[in-house]
Design an enzyme around this catalytic site. Structure first.
Site, PDB file in Angstrom:
ATOM      1  CG  HIS A   7      -1.833   1.085   1.385  1.00 52.95           C
ATOM      2  ND1 HIS A   7      -1.834   1.942   2.458  1.00 52.95           N
ATOM      3  CD2 HIS A   7      -2.843   1.493   0.583  1.00 52.95           C
ATOM      4  CE1 HIS A   7      -2.802   2.824   2.318  1.00 52.95           C
ATOM      5  NE2 HIS A   7      -3.433   2.574   1.197  1.00 52.95           N
ATOM      6  NE  ARG A   8      -1.715   5.779   1.467  1.00 53.84           N
ATOM      7  CZ  ARG A   8      -2.213   6.521   2.428  1.00 53.84           C
ATOM      8  NH1 ARG A   8      -1.426   7.336   3.090  1.00 53.84           N
ATOM      9  NH2 ARG A   8      -3.492   6.505   2.725  1.00 53.84           N
ATOM     10  CD  GLU A  34      -3.156   2.041  -3.027  1.00 53.60           C
ATOM     11  OE1 GLU A  34      -4.175   2.733  -3.122  1.00 53.60           O
ATOM     12  OE2 GLU A  34      -2.138   2.461  -2.419  1.00 53.60           O
ATOM     13  CG  ASP A  36      -2.949   6.755  -3.380  1.00 52.73           C
ATOM     14  OD1 ASP A  36      -4.053   6.217  -3.350  1.00 52.73           O
ATOM     15  OD2 ASP A  36      -2.044   6.540  -2.544  1.00 52.73           O
ATOM     16  CG  HIS A  49      -3.187   9.321  -0.040  1.00 52.32           C
ATOM     17  ND1 HIS A  49      -3.930  10.167   0.755  1.00 52.32           N
ATOM     18  CD2 HIS A  49      -3.876   8.150  -0.094  1.00 52.32           C
ATOM     19  CE1 HIS A  49      -5.017   9.525   1.163  1.00 52.32           C
ATOM     20  NE2 HIS A  49      -5.002   8.300   0.660  1.00 52.32           N
ATOM     21  CD  GLU A 106      -7.472   5.255  -4.015  1.00 48.95           C
ATOM     22  OE1 GLU A 106      -6.661   4.746  -3.222  1.00 48.95           O
ATOM     23  OE2 GLU A 106      -8.421   5.984  -3.658  1.00 48.95           O
ATOM     24  CE  LYS A 108      -6.251   8.410  -2.789  1.00 47.11           C
ATOM     25  NZ  LYS A 108      -7.273   7.830  -1.901  1.00 47.11           N
ATOM     26  CG  ASP A 226       0.237   0.847   5.541  1.00 45.07           C
ATOM     27  OD1 ASP A 226      -0.135   1.184   4.409  1.00 45.07           O
ATOM     28  OD2 ASP A 226      -0.301   1.269   6.594  1.00 45.07           O
TER      29      ASP A 226
HETATM   30  O1  G3P Z   1      -6.633   1.275  -2.418  1.00 43.06           O
HETATM   31  C1  G3P Z   1      -6.974   1.118  -1.112  1.00 43.06           C
HETATM   32  C2  G3P Z   1      -6.662   2.298  -0.269  1.00 43.06           C
HETATM   33  O2  G3P Z   1      -5.467   2.841  -0.698  1.00 43.06           O
HETATM   34  C3  G3P Z   1      -7.744   3.344  -0.272  1.00 43.06           C
HETATM   35  O3  G3P Z   1      -7.568   4.321   0.693  1.00 43.06           O
HETATM   36  O4  G3P Z   1      -6.917   6.538   1.505  1.00 43.06           O
HETATM   37  O5  G3P Z   1      -5.255   4.713   1.531  1.00 43.06           O
HETATM   38  O6  G3P Z   1      -5.959   5.732  -0.622  1.00 43.06           O
HETATM   39  P1  G3P Z   1      -6.368   5.348   0.779  1.00 43.06           P
HETATM   40 CA    CA Z   2      -4.854   4.488  -2.165  1.00 47.49          CA
END
Ligand code: G3P
Ligand code: CA
Length: 242
Positions: A7-8, A34, A36, A49, A106, A108, A226
């Site tokens: 994640h990120r 993942e 953004d 993000h 993702e 945004k 994460d």
């Molecule tokens: O893609 C899942 C998650 O990343 C969504 O929430 O705020 O971390 O971008 P956020």
């Molecule tokens: Ca995200």
């Protein structure tokens, strides 16, 4: 086997959404990333993000008000020793060509309706030939439906923060091949039913051991975390169980 998406990037140990974080996830052995995306004033797709640069960089203001070359001067690794710029999505794609990682982009565009963002992302994915390694997700479901319409060969997945009724019916209706729910918003039963109906399930953001193990136990498609190192270690132990 449940895939592990960072994640990120490997954001538990590196500055989120930086090349260092993505390379760290790759080195750790994650199955995917993942990240953004937002759009600069001059239309460059950048990996960050928040709509504003304040939290994660040395600068202040909205991404949409920066020219790309100005944005690149900001430091996206404020707590670290080494300065890192906000990556361009194109830069991440160049690096993805050197490995086999999956990449969940993702969009945004829930708060700021960046005009043309979907077309730009799709064109870049096609230019780099990454169609079968990309999953496009968003909380803006109109946006992912638009992506499907212009590029049905690229997988899409709506993001959910709350539980919805029979998510597989909804996904099928918008031609999404997966769903990305908040992990606490989906029961084992809903995950299993969704997968049995041919829809991939990749819950976010799964950081606790017990939550990871719950998903390994039902062979969930993937989890987004994460801490890919912790997830990989737990998955290895889980796979070796007698
Ligand atoms: O893609 C899942 C998650 O990343 C969504 O929430 O705020 O971390 O971008 P956020
Ligand atoms: Ca995200």
């Amino acid at each position: 086997m449940t895939q592990i998406f960072a994640h990120r990037g490997y954001s538990a140990s590196f500055a989120e959404n930086t090349m260092g974080s993505f390379v760290g996830a790759g080195k750790a052995g994650a199955d995917g990333l993942e990240l953004d995306v937002q759009l600069t004033k001059d239309g460059e797709l950048v990996v960050i993000h928040d709509e504003k640069v304040d939290r994660t960089t040395s600068g202040t203001g909205f991404v949409k008000d920066f020219l790309y070359k100005e944005l690149r001067k900001l430091n996206a690794n404020k707590k670290g020793l080494k300065k890192e710029p906000i990556p361009a999505l194109a830069e991440v794609f160049e690096w993805l060509k050197t490995n086999k990682l999956m990449c969940n982009i993702e969009l945004k565009n829930g708060l700021i309706p960046y005009e043309g963002m979907e077309d730009k992302v799709i064109q870049l994915v096609q230019k780099h030939g990454l169609m079968d390694r990309i999953i496009i997700s968003s909380f803006n479901h109109y946006s992912i439906v638009y992506c499907y319409r212009i590029a049905p060969e690229i997988e899409t997945a709506p993001l959910f923060i709350e539980g919805i009724y029979m998510p597989w019916i909804y996904s099928q209706s918008i031609k999404a091949k997966g769903i990305h729910p908040k992990h606490s918003a989906v029961s084992d039963k809903i995950i299993k039913n969704t997968m049995e109906n041919g829809i991939a399930v990749r819950p976010y953001t799964v950081n606790k051991d017990e939550d990871m193990l719950r998903l390994f136990n039902i062979n969930c498609t993937a989890l987004i975390t994460d801490d890919p190192v912790k997830a990989l270690r737990l998955r290895k132990q889980f796979e070796k169980r007698p």
